[in-house]
Design a protein around this motif. Structure first.
Motif, PDB file in Angstrom:
ATOM      1  N   ILE A  56       0.848  -1.197   0.000  1.00 36.41           N
ATOM      2  CA  ILE A  56       0.000   0.000   0.000  1.00 36.41           C
ATOM      3  C   ILE A  56       0.877   1.238   0.000  1.00 36.41           C
ATOM      4  O   ILE A  56       1.773   1.388   0.826  1.00 36.41           O
ATOM      5  N   LYS A  57       0.617   2.111  -0.946  1.00 38.23           N
ATOM      6  CA  LYS A  57       1.326   3.386  -1.062  1.00 38.23           C
ATOM      7  C   LYS A  57       0.376   4.501  -0.666  1.00 38.23           C
ATOM      8  O   LYS A  57      -0.750   4.576  -1.151  1.00 38.23           O
ATOM      9  N   LEU A  58       0.836   5.362   0.204  1.00 39.97           N
ATOM     10  CA  LEU A  58       0.090   6.521   0.669  1.00 39.97           C
ATOM     11  C   LEU A  58       0.837   7.739   0.163  1.00 39.97           C
ATOM     12  O   LEU A  58       2.021   7.902   0.466  1.00 39.97           O
ATOM     13  N   ARG A  70       0.549  12.039  -1.649  1.00 44.82           N
ATOM     14  CA  ARG A  70      -0.201  13.210  -2.088  1.00 44.82           C
ATOM     15  C   ARG A  70      -0.598  12.967  -3.538  1.00 44.82           C
ATOM     16  O   ARG A  70       0.206  12.539  -4.358  1.00 44.82           O
ATOM     17  N   ALA A  71      -1.861  13.210  -3.852  1.00 41.57           N
ATOM     18  CA  ALA A  71      -2.358  12.985  -5.210  1.00 41.57           C
ATOM     19  C   ALA A  71      -1.667  13.930  -6.186  1.00 41.57           C
ATOM     20  O   ALA A  71      -1.405  15.092  -5.876  1.00 41.57           O
ATOM     21  N   PHE A  72      -1.379  13.436  -7.359  1.00 34.06           N
ATOM     22  CA  PHE A  72      -0.737  14.204  -8.422  1.00 34.06           C
ATOM     23  C   PHE A  72      -1.828  14.749  -9.344  1.00 34.06           C
ATOM     24  O   PHE A  72      -2.710  14.003  -9.773  1.00 34.06           O
ATOM     25  N   PRO A  73      -1.807  16.064  -9.646  1.00 33.71           N
ATOM     26  CA  PRO A  73      -2.854  16.645 -10.493  1.00 33.71           C
ATOM     27  C   PRO A  73      -3.013  15.950 -11.850  1.00 33.71           C
ATOM     28  O   PRO A  73      -4.109  15.923 -12.401  1.00 33.71           O
ATOM     29  N   GLY A  74      -1.955  15.339 -12.354  1.00 35.06           N
ATOM     30  CA  GLY A  74      -2.048  14.617 -13.613  1.00 35.06           C
ATOM     31  C   GLY A  74      -2.948  13.394 -13.540  1.00 35.06           C
ATOM     32  O   GLY A  74      -3.387  12.862 -14.560  1.00 35.06           O
ATOM     33  N   ASP A  75      -3.240  12.933 -12.322  1.00 31.34           N
ATOM     34  CA  ASP A  75      -4.142  11.803 -12.115  1.00 31.34           C
ATOM     35  C   ASP A  75      -5.571  12.256 -11.830  1.00 31.34           C
ATOM     36  O   ASP A  75      -6.423  11.459 -11.427  1.00 31.34           O
ATOM     37  N   LYS A  76      -5.831  13.543 -12.039  1.00 26.45           N
ATOM     38  CA  LYS A  76      -7.129  14.134 -11.697  1.00 26.45           C
ATOM     39  C   LYS A  76      -8.299  13.341 -12.280  1.00 26.45           C
ATOM     40  O   LYS A  76      -9.233  12.984 -11.562  1.00 26.45           O
ATOM     41  N   GLU A  77      -8.273  13.039 -13.564  1.00 22.50           N
ATOM     42  CA  GLU A  77      -9.408  12.361 -14.201  1.00 22.50           C
ATOM     43  C   GLU A  77      -9.659  10.994 -13.572  1.00 22.50           C
ATOM     44  O   GLU A  77     -10.799  10.644 -13.245  1.00 22.50           O
ATOM     45  N   CYS A 114      -5.043  16.651  -1.384  1.00 21.34           N
ATOM     46  CA  CYS A 114      -5.714  15.367  -1.478  1.00 21.34           C
ATOM     47  C   CYS A 114      -4.663  14.267  -1.400  1.00 21.34           C
ATOM     48  O   CYS A 114      -3.604  14.374  -2.037  1.00 21.34           O
ATOM     49  N   PHE A 115      -4.945  13.253  -0.601  1.00 21.00           N
ATOM     50  CA  PHE A 115      -4.047  12.106  -0.464  1.00 21.00           C
ATOM     51  C   PHE A 115      -4.777  10.863  -0.949  1.00 21.00           C
ATOM     52  O   PHE A 115      -5.999  10.763  -0.817  1.00 21.00           O
ATOM     53  N   ILE A 116      -4.019   9.944  -1.522  1.00 17.70           N
ATOM     54  CA  ILE A 116      -4.610   8.706  -2.023  1.00 17.70           C
ATOM     55  C   ILE A 116      -3.848   7.503  -1.472  1.00 17.70           C
ATOM     56  O   ILE A 116      -2.671   7.604  -1.127  1.00 17.70           O
ATOM     57  N   ALA A 117      -4.554   6.390  -1.404  1.00 20.03           N
ATOM     58  CA  ALA A 117      -3.948   5.104  -1.056  1.00 20.03           C
ATOM     59  C   ALA A 117      -4.101   4.221  -2.284  1.00 20.03           C
ATOM     60  O   ALA A 117      -5.184   4.127  -2.868  1.00 20.03           O
ATOM     61  N   THR A 118      -2.989   3.594  -2.685  1.00 19.66           N
ATOM     62  CA  THR A 118      -3.005   2.702  -3.843  1.00 19.66           C
ATOM     63  C   THR A 118      -2.327   1.387  -3.478  1.00 19.66           C
ATOM     64  O   THR A 118      -1.541   1.316  -2.535  1.00 19.66           O
ATOM     65  N   GLU A 119      -2.645   0.368  -4.255  1.00 17.12           N
ATOM     66  CA  GLU A 119      -1.959  -0.909  -4.149  1.00 17.12           C
ATOM     67  C   GLU A 119      -1.743  -1.402  -5.569  1.00 17.12           C
ATOM     68  O   GLU A 119      -2.701  -1.625  -6.311  1.00 17.12           O
ATOM     69  N   GLU A 120      -0.482  -1.500  -5.948  1.00 15.05           N
ATOM     70  CA  GLU A 120      -0.092  -1.934  -7.287  1.00 15.05           C
ATOM     71  C   GLU A 120      -0.828  -1.140  -8.374  1.00 15.05           C
ATOM     72  O   GLU A 120      -1.348  -1.699  -9.333  1.00 15.05           O
ATOM     73  N   GLY A 121      -0.896   0.171  -8.171  1.00 11.92           N
ATOM     74  CA  GLY A 121      -1.497   1.063  -9.155  1.00 11.92           C
ATOM     75  C   GLY A 121      -3.012   1.165  -9.106  1.00 11.92           C
ATOM     76  O   GLY A 121      -3.609   1.894  -9.884  1.00 11.92           O
ATOM     77  N   LYS A 122      -3.657   0.463  -8.184  1.00 12.62           N
ATOM     78  CA  LYS A 122      -5.117   0.511  -8.050  1.00 12.62           C
ATOM     79  C   LYS A 122      -5.486   1.445  -6.904  1.00 12.62           C
ATOM     80  O   LYS A 122      -4.971   1.309  -5.796  1.00 12.62           O
ATOM     81  N   LEU A 123      -6.388   2.388  -7.169  1.00 10.41           N
ATOM     82  CA  LEU A 123      -6.866   3.292  -6.133  1.00 10.41           C
ATOM     83  C   LEU A 123      -7.704   2.528  -5.114  1.00 10.41           C
ATOM     84  O   LEU A 123      -8.607   1.778  -5.486  1.00 10.41           O
ATOM     85  N   LEU A 124      -7.403   2.741  -3.833  1.00  7.79           N
ATOM     86  CA  LEU A 124      -8.149   2.104  -2.747  1.00  7.79           C
ATOM     87  C   LEU A 124      -8.966   3.114  -1.957  1.00  7.79           C
ATOM     88  O   LEU A 124     -10.006   2.779  -1.402  1.00  7.79           O
ATOM     89  N   GLY A 125      -8.454   4.356  -1.891  1.00  9.71           N
ATOM     90  CA  GLY A 125      -9.140   5.374  -1.110  1.00  9.71           C
ATOM     91  C   GLY A 125      -8.500   6.727  -1.267  1.00  9.71           C
ATOM     92  O   GLY A 125      -7.450   6.871  -1.892  1.00  9.71           O
ATOM     93  N   PHE A 126      -9.142   7.732  -0.680  1.00 12.90           N
ATOM     94  CA  PHE A 126      -8.678   9.117  -0.771  1.00 12.90           C
ATOM     95  C   PHE A 126      -9.105   9.870   0.485  1.00 12.90           C
ATOM     96  O   PHE A 126     -10.030   9.458   1.192  1.00 12.90           O
ATOM     97  N   ALA A 127      -8.444  10.974   0.749  1.00 14.26           N
ATOM     98  CA  ALA A 127      -8.840  11.908   1.800  1.00 14.26           C
ATOM     99  C   ALA A 127      -8.355  13.292   1.407  1.00 14.26           C
ATOM    100  O   ALA A 127      -7.272  13.438   0.837  1.00 14.26           O
ATOM    101  N   CYS A 128      -9.156  14.304   1.713  1.00 15.46           N
ATOM    102  CA  CYS A 128      -8.852  15.681   1.300  1.00 15.46           C
ATOM    103  C   CYS A 128      -9.038  16.650   2.467  1.00 15.46           C
ATOM    104  O   CYS A 128      -9.640  16.321   3.474  1.00 15.46           O
TER     105      CYS A 128
END
Length: 161
Positions: A26-28, A30-37, A66-80
């Motif tokens: 699991i990677k926690l 800060r969300a990158f604006p390029g991943d906005k869509e 905005c922060f995101i949690a991912t696992e192997e490139g899959k979004l699991l969650g977010f918090a802002c």
């Protein structure tokens, strides 16, 4: 008595609990604006549709809030934070299939830590209802007296009129 369930809660940021990502997959971050869509589609498809606009607001700030949690490139969650108003935490969401794995706690604590680093002493957790016990247990949040939606920033919503 409020016709809406819940209200705003407050949490002091001075003494947040320690957290550690123990599942190294699991990677926690800060969300990158390029991943906005991709992030906005994720929020729209899995959570309250109106959260999409709040998440977009937090993504487009500099630095992003905005922060995101991912696992192997899959979004699991977010918090802002600072999405609805300055000093407000939320929204937060974790996929139903991933709940109970500490991801929500990690996102909450990392985001609150960022708010503290940004200079906030307290965070308002907006319009809490079902998650009350999660916030109480995790960060000792308490309801704000007269913090019902019709008395808070949410009173500006069209349907509140």
């Amino acid at each position: 008595m409020s016709k809406f369930k819940g209200g705003d809660m407050i949490v002091a940021l001075t003494n947040l609990p320690h957290y550690e990502v123990t599942n190294k997959k699991i990677k926690l971050k800060r969300a990158f604006p390029g991943d906005k869509e991709e992030i906005l589609n994720f929020v729209h498809e899995n959570f309250q549709a109106n959260w999409t606009y709040e998440v977009e607001q937090s993504l487009m700030q500099s630095p992003g809030k905005c922060f995101i949690a991912t696992e192997e490139g899959k979004l699991l969650g977010f918090a802002c934070y600072d999405a609805s108003a300055k000093g407000f935490f939320g929204p937060i969401g974790v996929l139903t299939s991933e709940r109970g794995k500490n991801i929500g706690t990690l996102l909450l604590l990392r985001t609150l830590e960022s708010m503290r680093e940004y200079g906030y002493g307290y965070a308002i957790i907006g319009w809490v209802s079902e998650a009350e016990q999660f916030y109480r247990k995790t960060v000792s949040a308490e309801y704000i007296k007269n913090g019902e939606p019709e008395n808070s920033i949410y009173s500006n919503l069209i349907f509140m009129k």
